[in-house]
Structures are given as C-alpha cells and as structure tokens.
Design an enzyme around this catalytic site. Structure first.
Site, PDB file in Angstrom:
ATOM      1  N   THR A  97       0.871  -1.179   0.000  1.00  0.00           N
ATOM      2  CA  THR A  97       0.000   0.000   0.000  1.00  0.00           C
ATOM      3  C   THR A  97       0.908   1.230   0.000  1.00  0.00           C
ATOM      4  OG1 THR A  97      -1.678  -1.166   1.253  1.00  0.00           O
ATOM      5  CG2 THR A  97      -1.802   1.236   1.251  1.00  0.00           C
ATOM      6  N   LYS A 172      -7.784   2.144  -3.211  1.00  0.00           N
ATOM      7  CA  LYS A 172      -7.485   1.740  -1.830  1.00  0.00           C
ATOM      8  C   LYS A 172      -7.498   2.960  -0.896  1.00  0.00           C
ATOM      9  CE  LYS A 172      -5.111  -0.609   1.498  1.00  0.00           C
ATOM     10  NZ  LYS A 172      -5.489  -1.788   2.197  1.00  0.00           N
ATOM     11  N   LYS A 247      -1.168   5.237   8.692  1.00  0.00           N
ATOM     12  CA  LYS A 247      -0.367   5.225   7.461  1.00  0.00           C
ATOM     13  C   LYS A 247      -1.260   5.460   6.236  1.00  0.00           C
ATOM     14  CE  LYS A 247       1.768   2.241   4.128  1.00  0.00           C
ATOM     15  NZ  LYS A 247       2.194   0.942   3.654  1.00  0.00           N
TER      16      LYS A 247
HETATM   17  P1  NAD Z   1       5.653  -5.960   7.208  1.00  0.00           P
HETATM   18  O1  NAD Z   1       6.470  -4.842   7.723  1.00  0.00           O
HETATM   19  O2  NAD Z   1       5.282  -7.085   8.116  1.00  0.00           O
HETATM   20  O3  NAD Z   1       6.369  -6.611   5.928  1.00  0.00           O
HETATM   21  C1  NAD Z   1       7.130  -5.891   4.993  1.00  0.00           C
HETATM   22  C2  NAD Z   1       8.389  -6.709   4.727  1.00  0.00           C
HETATM   23  O4  NAD Z   1       9.137  -6.097   3.698  1.00  0.00           O
HETATM   24  C3  NAD Z   1       9.286  -6.799   5.952  1.00  0.00           C
HETATM   25  O5  NAD Z   1       9.522  -8.154   6.295  1.00  0.00           O
HETATM   26  C4  NAD Z   1      10.575  -6.097   5.495  1.00  0.00           C
HETATM   27  O6  NAD Z   1      11.741  -6.632   6.074  1.00  0.00           O
HETATM   28  C5  NAD Z   1      10.499  -6.331   4.008  1.00  0.00           C
HETATM   29  N1  NAD Z   1      11.342  -5.450   3.206  1.00  0.00           N
HETATM   30  C6  NAD Z   1      11.495  -4.107   3.283  1.00  0.00           C
HETATM   31  N2  NAD Z   1      12.345  -3.667   2.341  1.00  0.00           N
HETATM   32  C7  NAD Z   1      12.730  -4.772   1.633  1.00  0.00           C
HETATM   33  C8  NAD Z   1      13.583  -4.979   0.521  1.00  0.00           C
HETATM   34  N3  NAD Z   1      14.232  -3.966  -0.086  1.00  0.00           N
HETATM   35  N4  NAD Z   1      13.754  -6.240   0.055  1.00  0.00           N
HETATM   36  C9  NAD Z   1      13.112  -7.280   0.643  1.00  0.00           C
HETATM   37  N5  NAD Z   1      12.290  -7.157   1.696  1.00  0.00           N
HETATM   38  C10 NAD Z   1      12.077  -5.905   2.187  1.00  0.00           C
HETATM   39  O7  NAD Z   1       4.345  -5.293   6.600  1.00  0.00           O
HETATM   40  P2  NAD Z   1       2.972  -6.040   6.206  1.00  0.00           P
HETATM   41  O8  NAD Z   1       2.002  -5.922   7.338  1.00  0.00           O
HETATM   42  O9  NAD Z   1       3.294  -7.356   5.622  1.00  0.00           O
HETATM   43  O10 NAD Z   1       2.442  -5.053   5.080  1.00  0.00           O
HETATM   44  C11 NAD Z   1       3.009  -5.027   3.787  1.00  0.00           C
HETATM   45  C12 NAD Z   1       2.257  -4.022   2.949  1.00  0.00           C
HETATM   46  O11 NAD Z   1       0.872  -4.402   2.883  1.00  0.00           O
HETATM   47  C13 NAD Z   1       2.269  -2.607   3.536  1.00  0.00           C
HETATM   48  O12 NAD Z   1       2.399  -1.693   2.486  1.00  0.00           O
HETATM   49  C14 NAD Z   1       0.920  -2.484   4.239  1.00  0.00           C
HETATM   50  O13 NAD Z   1       0.464  -1.161   4.298  1.00  0.00           O
HETATM   51  C15 NAD Z   1       0.057  -3.335   3.343  1.00  0.00           C
HETATM   52  N6  NAD Z   1      -1.112  -3.926   4.003  1.00  0.00           N
HETATM   53  C16 NAD Z   1      -0.989  -4.473   5.238  1.00  0.00           C
HETATM   54  C17 NAD Z   1      -2.118  -5.017   5.849  1.00  0.00           C
HETATM   55  C18 NAD Z   1      -2.008  -5.650   7.203  1.00  0.00           C
HETATM   56  O14 NAD Z   1      -3.055  -5.928   7.805  1.00  0.00           O
HETATM   57  N7  NAD Z   1      -0.811  -5.920   7.726  1.00  0.00           N
HETATM   58  C19 NAD Z   1      -3.355  -5.010   5.193  1.00  0.00           C
HETATM   59  C20 NAD Z   1      -3.433  -4.476   3.902  1.00  0.00           C
HETATM   60  C21 NAD Z   1      -2.298  -3.922   3.322  1.00  0.00           C
END
Ligand code: NAD
Length: 298
Positions: A97, A172, A247
């Site tokens: 997102t 979104k 966020k």
């Molecule tokens: P998270 O922080 O758990 O996961 C993100 C991952 O990306 C982390 O493990 C981090 O180490 C990794 N990362 C960052 N930079 C990187 C790189 N250059 N190479 C490889 N890995 C890298 O976050 P999440 O909860 O999994 O959310 C991910 C996305 O989905 C976000 O943008 C969030 O807004 C969106 N989202 C989350 C939810 C939710 O409920 N958690 C729901 C809908 C959307």
C-alpha cells in the site's frame, strides 16, 4: 517442468509470507527474499525457495512481486537493482500500500526500463492473506489482466480492475479514507449515545438497520457486545492496527494535497489517527479510538 510463471517474491512480512505460501501451495516456483533473515527463514521453513539478495530474486523470473512497507522502499529497490536485474518484459506486480503518485512513478520507471507494471494493493489483512481471501484493487493495462488474474486468484477471492497505473492504489486510498472517517463517526455516535443514556445494544439495533449503517458499526463495532467478533470484545486487539490506519490516511492526505482536493473530514481523520497512533496506541485496533474520544484525549 511447470508452465506457471516463475515469481520473484520480495517482502516476506506479515502479509507477504502467507501470500507467498499460498502461491507455493498452488505450485508456483518462487524466488523469495526479505532483508530480515528471520523472514527468510520462515519462508524456507514453509518450503519456499529463497535467494541471497533482492537482485537475485529478479533474475530470470517472469513476475517480480513486491510487498513492502512503503513507497520509498519500492522506488529504491526498483531503481537500485530490481529493474536492471530482470529480463526484458518482466511483469512488476506491486502489492504494497503506497502513495498513488509513487505507484505511478514506479510504473513509469518499470515501463521505461522495458518491463510491464501493475499496482495491486490488497485489503483483508493478515487473516485474509492466510486464508487466500484478499481483495485486490488492480491498476493495470488491459492486455496484462489475464496473466495477473491467474496469479492473484491464488491469494485473493476478489480482484477489481480499477483502471490504469496507480488506479488500484487510488481506490485503496479512497476506501480507507472513508473507513477512517466512518469509524470516528461511529465512535462519536456511541459515546454520545452513552451520555444520553442509551444502551449500546439499543443504539446498535437502530443504526444497523437505519441510515447510519456502515461496516464500522456492523462488522467492527467500536463497543463490546453487539458484534461478538469485533475487536472491542478482546480489548481492541487488532484487527486492523491504528498504525496502519494512520499510514493509509497519511497516503490519503498526500493524495488530497496532490489533487488540491478540499476534503476536511479526510484531513481531520488523518490528523486524529496519527495522534492516536503516536500516543501509545499504534498496535491497538483502529476502533479503539473510541476510548480517546470518550476520555477527551484526542
Ligand atoms: P511488514 O512490515 O510485516 O512486511 C514488509 C516486509 O518487507 C518486511 O519483512 C521487510 O523486512 C520487508 N522489506 C522491506 N524492504 C525490503 C527490501 N528492499 N527487500 C526485501 N524485503 C524488504 O508489513 P505487512 O504488514 O506485511 O504489510 C506489507 C504491505 O501491505 C504494507 O504496504 C501495508 O500497508 C500493506 N497492508 C498491510 C495489511 C495488514 O493488515 N498488515 C493489510 C493491507 C495492506
């Protein structure tokens, strides 16, 4: 030899890992990578093939899927190693997102480097990612739809094509702006009801079948009791954490500014959730904002 596309999967966090597991179970060959070693280990434990760097995850794959925390992470990875490591015409499927303007910028970078691009942010949270029931909001070119849908349907149950590059992120951001506003409205209504002597159940019974009806009341009701599965019944354990709402509303505020849109409630909701999250409630479900409204601390 499988005829399924090979997928470089970057970002194996709360959402990415269960999404990758669903693709793995569906028979896709993945090249998984995360900058956090524990996330890589968790993927390996689930039987997913991993590689030693982000660049390697893009080599000789058909699709590069990213699930990162923010747009800056996406733009940095694209510019620094992903676009140049991938073979020509690779499909860059961006599921994080992120800011609408950054999503469009990422798509432009990918296309300028000789690749294809789509934004496909999700809703449904970790529970939906695990169950494979996410909703994907898709910003993509028509000719890529079939290929994209074939992959996304293993991770989600609903895929809405919203338009061209950035349209998925735009949808979104609009949805979550409305959700943030409506949760604050629902919380204010219940607090006012309390002070007017109304039982929660009585007010719920009216709102849920009257013109104030909305998801914030009927699914994620901010008071305990009327909807037994809502986070209010488990001391506001998320659900959807306030930090994520803050966020997403920040992204909405940025889009409002970019488009010079005068949306006062959206801007106010962004400010209120930022404050609520920063003042010790980042990990609280976003419906917990009712407690700050009730005690006047917002
Ligand atoms: P998270 O922080 O758990 O996961 C993100 C991952 O990306 C982390 O493990 C981090 O180490 C990794 N990362 C960052 N930079 C990187 C790189 N250059 N190479 C490889 N890995 C890298 O976050 P999440 O909860 O999994 O959310 C991910 C996305 O989905 C976000 O943008 C969030 O807004 C969106 N989202 C989350 C939810 C939710 O409920 N958690 C729901 C809908 C959307």
């Amino acid at each position: 030899m499988s005829d399924k596309p090979v997928i470089g999967f970057l970002g194996l966090g709360h959402m990415g890992l269960p999404m990758a597991i669903n693709l793995h179970r569906a028979g896709y060959q993945l090249k998984g990578f995360d900058v956090v070693p524990a996330a890589v280990q968790a993927a390996q434990d689930a039987g997913i093939e991993t590689v030693g760097s982000g660049a390697e995850a893009a080599v000789d794959v058909d699709i590069v899927l990213t699930m990162f925390p923010s747009g800056q992470h996406v733009l940095d990875a694209y510019a620094q190693y992903l676009l140049k490591s991938a073979k020509p015409n690779t499909l860059f499927l961006e599921c994080s997102t992120i800011d609408v303007a950054q999503a469009r910028q990422a798509a432009e970078l990918a296309v300028a480097a000789g690749h294809r691009s789509a934004d496909a942010p999700v809703s449904g949270g970790v529970v939906g990612a695990e169950a494979g029931t996410l909703t994907f909001m898709l910003g993509a070119q028509g000719e890529d739809l079939e290929e994209i849908t074939a992959v996304l349907e293993h991770m989600g149950k609903r895929i809405v094509h919203c338009g061209g590059y950035g349209a998925g992120q735009a949808a979104k951001v609009c949805n979550n702006m409305l959700l943030g506003i409506s949760m604050i409205g629902a919380a204010e209504a219940f607090v006012l009801g309390e002070r007017l002597g109304l039982e929660h159940q009585a007010l719920y019974d009216v709102i849920s079948s009257a013109s104030g009806q909305c998801w914030a009341v009927t699914t994620n009701c901010p008071v305990p009791g009327p909807v037994p599965t809502s986070p209010a019944n488990r001391d506001y354990q998320p659900g959807f954490a306030a930090a994520l709402m803050a966020k997403d509303l920040g992204l909405a505020a940025s889009a409002l500014e970019h488009t010079t849109t005068d949306a006062q409630l959206g801007s106010l909701a962004a400010a209120l959730y930022r404050k609520f999250s920063d003042e010790g409630n980042a990990g609280t479900d976003f419906s917990g904002i009712i407690n700050a409204i009730r005690d006047g601390s917002l």
